[in-house]
Design a protein around this motif. Structure first.
Motif, PDB file in Angstrom:
ATOM      1  N   MET C  45       5.499  -5.523   4.741  1.00 52.72           N
ATOM      2  CA  MET C  45       6.544  -5.106   3.804  1.00 52.72           C
ATOM      3  C   MET C  45       7.499  -6.253   3.508  1.00 52.72           C
ATOM      4  SD  MET C  45       7.253  -1.218   5.059  1.00 52.72           S
ATOM      5  CE  MET C  45       8.417  -0.710   3.815  1.00 52.72           C
ATOM      6  N   GLY C  49       8.064  -8.135  -0.263  1.00 55.00           N
ATOM      7  CA  GLY C  49       9.366  -8.044  -0.911  1.00 55.00           C
ATOM      8  C   GLY C  49      10.000  -6.672  -0.833  1.00 55.00           C
ATOM      9  N   LEU C  50       9.461  -5.791   0.024  1.00 56.11           N
ATOM     10  CA  LEU C  50      10.049  -4.448   0.160  1.00 56.11           C
ATOM     11  C   LEU C  50      11.164  -4.441   1.192  1.00 56.11           C
ATOM     12  CD1 LEU C  50       6.790  -2.313   0.062  1.00 56.11           C
ATOM     13  CD2 LEU C  50       8.439  -2.655  -1.758  1.00 56.11           C
ATOM     14  N   LEU C  51      11.107  -5.391   2.131  1.00 53.24           N
ATOM     15  CA  LEU C  51      12.189  -5.550   3.103  1.00 53.24           C
ATOM     16  C   LEU C  51      12.678  -6.994   3.017  1.00 53.24           C
ATOM     17  CD1 LEU C  51      10.686  -3.819   6.295  1.00 53.24           C
ATOM     18  CD2 LEU C  51      12.444  -2.908   4.782  1.00 53.24           C
ATOM     19  N   SER C  70      10.065  -7.363  -5.077  1.00 56.45           N
ATOM     20  CA  SER C  70       8.643  -7.011  -5.092  1.00 56.45           C
ATOM     21  C   SER C  70       8.030  -7.335  -6.454  1.00 56.45           C
ATOM     22  CB  SER C  70       8.463  -5.538  -4.751  1.00 56.45           C
ATOM     23  OG  SER C  70       9.225  -4.736  -5.624  1.00 56.45           O
ATOM     24  N   THR C  71       8.827  -7.185  -7.527  1.00 57.27           N
ATOM     25  CA  THR C  71       8.311  -7.503  -8.860  1.00 57.27           C
ATOM     26  C   THR C  71       7.890  -8.974  -8.939  1.00 57.27           C
ATOM     27  OG1 THR C  71       9.921  -5.930  -9.690  1.00 57.27           O
ATOM     28  CG2 THR C  71       8.821  -7.304 -11.312  1.00 57.27           C
ATOM     29  N   LEU C  80       0.156  -5.578  -2.487  1.00 57.18           N
ATOM     30  CA  LEU C  80       0.096  -4.807  -1.256  1.00 57.18           C
ATOM     31  C   LEU C  80      -0.625  -3.480  -1.491  1.00 57.18           C
ATOM     32  CD1 LEU C  80       1.132  -4.166   1.701  1.00 57.18           C
ATOM     33  CD2 LEU C  80       3.150  -3.184   0.624  1.00 57.18           C
TER      34      LEU C  80
END
Lengths: 299, 299, 239
Positions: C45, C49-51, C70-71, C80
């Motif tokens: 994650m 780029g989610l965390l 995340s983009t 992912l």
């Protein structure tokens, strides 16, 4: 019977405006999963922007409508940044309380700028009446119905036919999966919020034009009508929002006719309470609720 | 001096309101109906002392019991809905109560004047305190005796098994159910206790302001009721008191010099507080620090 | 191709990664194994780029993507496949795939739509249910959909989080076949798995993660498979 049908006809016209408010709430709730109590006040602020243009410059209807929509969008953006973007996602109640405090702020600002109790708003085709056999409808109601219908169709096209709509649905269904797919959830949320505000601004314009006057209390009124219509139809369901709005309009028109003006709002609240008790998902939400449960148990 | 007693009265009444929302919030339910229960307590207690000539204490207790009963009845259907739907359902209930009092007339002649609730005009002349020669200081002491009693009772409850049960339901309903906790009983009793405390608060409020009207019990009050325990951090009854002092004592007073623009800044400051401390002014960590400072060991 | 150095990430109040260094070489399958709570999902994650990491760096093809959104990460060519699949349940299979190509819709719409047709050809199970809502698919079908959706971003490197979780053995074998085929077609893969046995059959290189740190790294064969499996399930306690 004729009375009842006439009431229903009147109710559908008002209900069309309620449906627009409910759609705005649905859109916001979909992407945020949080409640924006300030939705009505942001529309009220927009309507006052329209009034200012009307009184100050004697502007035409189209300009006033545009000013109303822009005003609602600007105030909506302010609310989104302050109460939703800035507050952690899991603090839904903090967001709700904040949105309410901002409501007080907006109402205060508008009352300071517009100190009188009511202000005039231009009507659409004010006095004409259209007859259908034994029934009749004010031309302004007919215009309201037509404009609302076009707005609903436009929204449906936006949500189901465009890439932006796809992103809005993706964020509504599963924000994390949307991020994984590369959707800029923050931007999409902001834009969906702006769309909802624009829709609300249009509803505000139609309602104010129908009443030909406007007061700061309109904010409270719009929040409640929109919320009730959305909940009646089912949280997060677009057809539900339309159905809920129309139902609310029809029930209110009949309550007004048969029970009198003071019970009209009481009947609306009671209707909501009863629907939520016996169908917690709302009228249209129930099917979606069941389908999702079935899908979850399958995984 | 009277100013400080007046302030103490206001803070006391709002603390009761906050405590009533606190109990319900412990079980994870956000109730916007507290202002409605508060209104029921206010009107009933006022009618008992003014119209029936009761002593204030039995009048308060009966009004509180009536509020508790209504809250319990609301609690049952409200059990079926959760989260935001509960918020809207309770909001609708609170508004329905307000509209009920807006339409409620029951006046009798007393001497040469008419007394009793009169719809939109409100309920004037609830003069139990002045008629019986209570000074502002007496009233403030009286209010605080109730506030302290309620705080001690809730504090004791919080530390007992009952408190753990309420919090267990608030944390995770499924887990609570799996260890044999009866969700219905817990949630409905929390609503009942909350209704009782709100009713007490309303009963006192009616008597110290001597004049109540439906507008006193709107969404503003409902939101404040929820805001106190949230800003207070939901960790203890002390947090509620601190939040009330912060909002009513500090923010409202300090901002008084702002005049008409007060509410604008007021809103922004509350939103700021929610942003900076989303878990409350005094979250669990701050409470631990406080306890260390005062030498009481962490439980 | 993908370099992670000294990565420290909090998950809630817990420090889930305490300085992790791993790398995935281009064109290879790299596996991260380890017991529950070792920080495997947190690692993926953070890369995706989610965390946001507290310290350390993530470099992809020489570009620093530490803490990127995340983009941005998706646009760089890193996709992912999340744990538990996370499909959009009320959208159709086709809409799920189009949503996967979201970052490409503005600039290369035609190509993205051609990819969609190719993806449906590649996954016949999805072709058969193309207009069904994703929520009505079976677990295995949803896993295929999650993989296909990630592929719609046209990634050069695929991050996969526990693709075998909760699937029947036959389906697990199919998923691992797909992983092998994707890799042979040129996609670099970073795979996080509980199922160490299956993972070792496809991995070119593996890392053992334990309590937020890398405990061992090597090619399959440098450690007896029994020991790898034991340590992957039990962590240091078992080794």
């Amino acid at each position: 019977m004729a009375d009842f049908l006439q009431n229903c006809l009147d109710g559908i016209a008002t209900g069309a405006a309620y449906a627009l408010l409910a759609l705005g709430f649905t859109l916001i709730f979909g992407v945020l999963r949080r409640l924006n109590l300030s939705y009505g006040p942001s529309i009220m602020a927009g309507v006052f922007a329209g009034t200012a243009l009307y009184m100050g410059f004697n502007a035409g209807l189209a300009e006033i409508a545009i000013a109303t929509v822009i005003g609602a969008v600007v105030v909506g953006a302010y609310i989104e940044r302050l109460c939703f973007w800035a507050i952690r996602k899991d603090m839904a109640v903090a967001s709700m309380v904040s949105s309410f405090v901002i409501w007080m702020q907006i109402e205060e600002a508008v009352t300071l700028l517009f100190p009188d109790r009511t202000y005039a708003f231009p009507g659409i085709l004010a006095d004409a009446v259209v007859e259908f056999g034994p029934f009749f409808l004010r031309a302004s109601s007919l215009a309201m119905l037509a404009i609302a219908a076009i707005a609903v169709l436009g929204l449906l096209a936006l949500i189901y036919r465009t890439h932006f709509g796809l992103a809005v649905r993706a964020v509504s269904e599963n924000p994390e999966a949307a991020r994984v797919a590369g959707v800029n959830t923050g931007l999409v949320t902001f834009l969906a919020f702006a769309c909802a505000s624009a829709l609300g601004g249009l509803a505000g314009f139609l309602i104010a034009a129908g009443d030909q006057q406007i007061t700061p209390l309109f904010g409270l009124w719009a929040t409640f009508k929109g919320l009730i219509a959305m909940m009646l139809g089912g949280m997060g369901s677009i057809p539900g929002a339309v159905l809920g709005g129309l139902l609310l309009g029809v029930v209110e028109a009949n309550a007004l006719w048969y029970l009198g003006v003071e019970t009209r709002d009481l009947v609306a609240y009671m209707l909501l309470f009863v629907v939520l008790t016996f169908r917690p998902g709302g009228l249209m939400g129930q099917a979606a609720l069941m389908a999702r449960r079935a899908a979850e148990s399958r995984v | 001096m009277d100013f400080y007693f007046g302030m103490a009265q206001l803070i006391g009444v709002h603390t009761l309101l906050g405590l009533s929302a606190y109990v319900v919030l412990l079980t994870g339910q956000v109730s916007m109906a507290q202002a409605g229960f508060f209104a029921i307590g206010a009107y009933l207690a006022g009618m008992l002392t003014v119209l029936a000539g009761w002593h204030i204490i039995p009048a308060m207790l009966l009004a509180a019991v009536a509020s508790a009963l209504v809250a319990t009845v609301v609690g049952f259907p409200a059990l079926r809905v959760k989260g935001l739907m509960l918020v809207v359902a309770t909001l609708a209930f609170g508004e329905a109560v307000r509209i009920f009092w807006f339409n409620f007339d029951y006046q009798i002649a007393k001497g040469n004047i008419q007394v009793g609730p009169l719809g939109g005009e409100g309920f004037k002349q609830i003069r139990y305190f002045p008629e019986n020669g209570w000074s502002t200081a007496d009233v403030a002491l009286f209010i605080w005796a109730w506030v302290i009693a309620a705080m001690v009772a809730l504090w004791w409850m919080d530390r007992s098994r009952v408190g753990s049960v309420l919090r267990a339901v608030g944390e995770d309903e499924l887990a609570a159910q799996s260890v044999g906790i009866n969700l219905t009983a817990v949630k409905v009793s929390a609503m009942g206790i909350g209704g009782f405390i709100a009713g007490l608060g309303g009963a006192i409020y009616a008597h110290y302001t001597t004049h109540i009207e439906h507008l006193n019990f709107g969404v503003v009050l409902a939101t404040f009721a929820i805001a106190y325990p949230i800003l207070g951090g939901l960790s203890s009854v002390i947090g509620v008191l601190i939040a009330v002092i912060f909002i009513q004592g500090f923010l409202v007073e300090v901002l008084r010099f702002m005049g008409d623009w007060r509410n604008l800044l007021f809103g922004a400051l509350i939103v700021l507080a929610m942003n900076v401390r989303p878990d409350g002014l005094f979250d669990a960590r701050a409470m631990r620090t406080l306890r260390r400072l005062f030498g009481t060991r962490d439980a | 191709m993908l370099e992670v150095a000294g990565l420290v990430t909090n998950y809630g109040m817990i420090e889930a990664l305490k300085g992790v260094d791993i790398s995935a070489a281009e064109g290879r399958i790299t596996c991260v194994l380890g017991p529950n709570g070792a920080g495997k999902t947190t690692l993926l994650m953070t890369i995706a780029g989610l965390l946001r990491p507290r310290r350390g760096s993530v470099t992809f093809e020489g570009r620093d993507i530490t803490g990127a959104s995340s983009t941005t990460v998706v646009r760089q060519g890193l996709a992912l496949v999340p744990e538990n699949r996370l499909v959009f349940p009320d959208m159709t299979v086709r809409e799920n795939l189009v949503a996967g190509a979201y970052t490409r819709l503005a600039s290369e719409r035609g190509e993205a739509m051609a990819d969609l047709d190719r993806m449906l050809e590649r996954f016949p199970v999805l072709q058969a249910r193309v207009n069904a809502n994703a929520g009505t698919l079976s677990g295995g079908e949803q896993q295929m959909l999650a993989v296909a959706r990630a592929l719609m971003t046209k990634p050069r490197c695929l991050l996969m989080d526990e693709p075998s979780l909760g699937l029947a053995p036959l389906i697990v074998a199919e998923v691992f076949n797909i992983i092998r085929e994707l890799n042979e077609a040129g996609t670099t893969i970073l795979l996080v798995e509980q199922n160490a046995h299956m993972a070792l059959t496809v991995a070119h290189h593996f890392f053992l993660l334990d309590q937020g740190r890398v405990a061992f790294d090597g090619d399959p064969g440098t450690m007896a498979e029994d020991e790898v499996i034991q340590r992957a399930y039990l962590g240091s306690a078992g080794g």
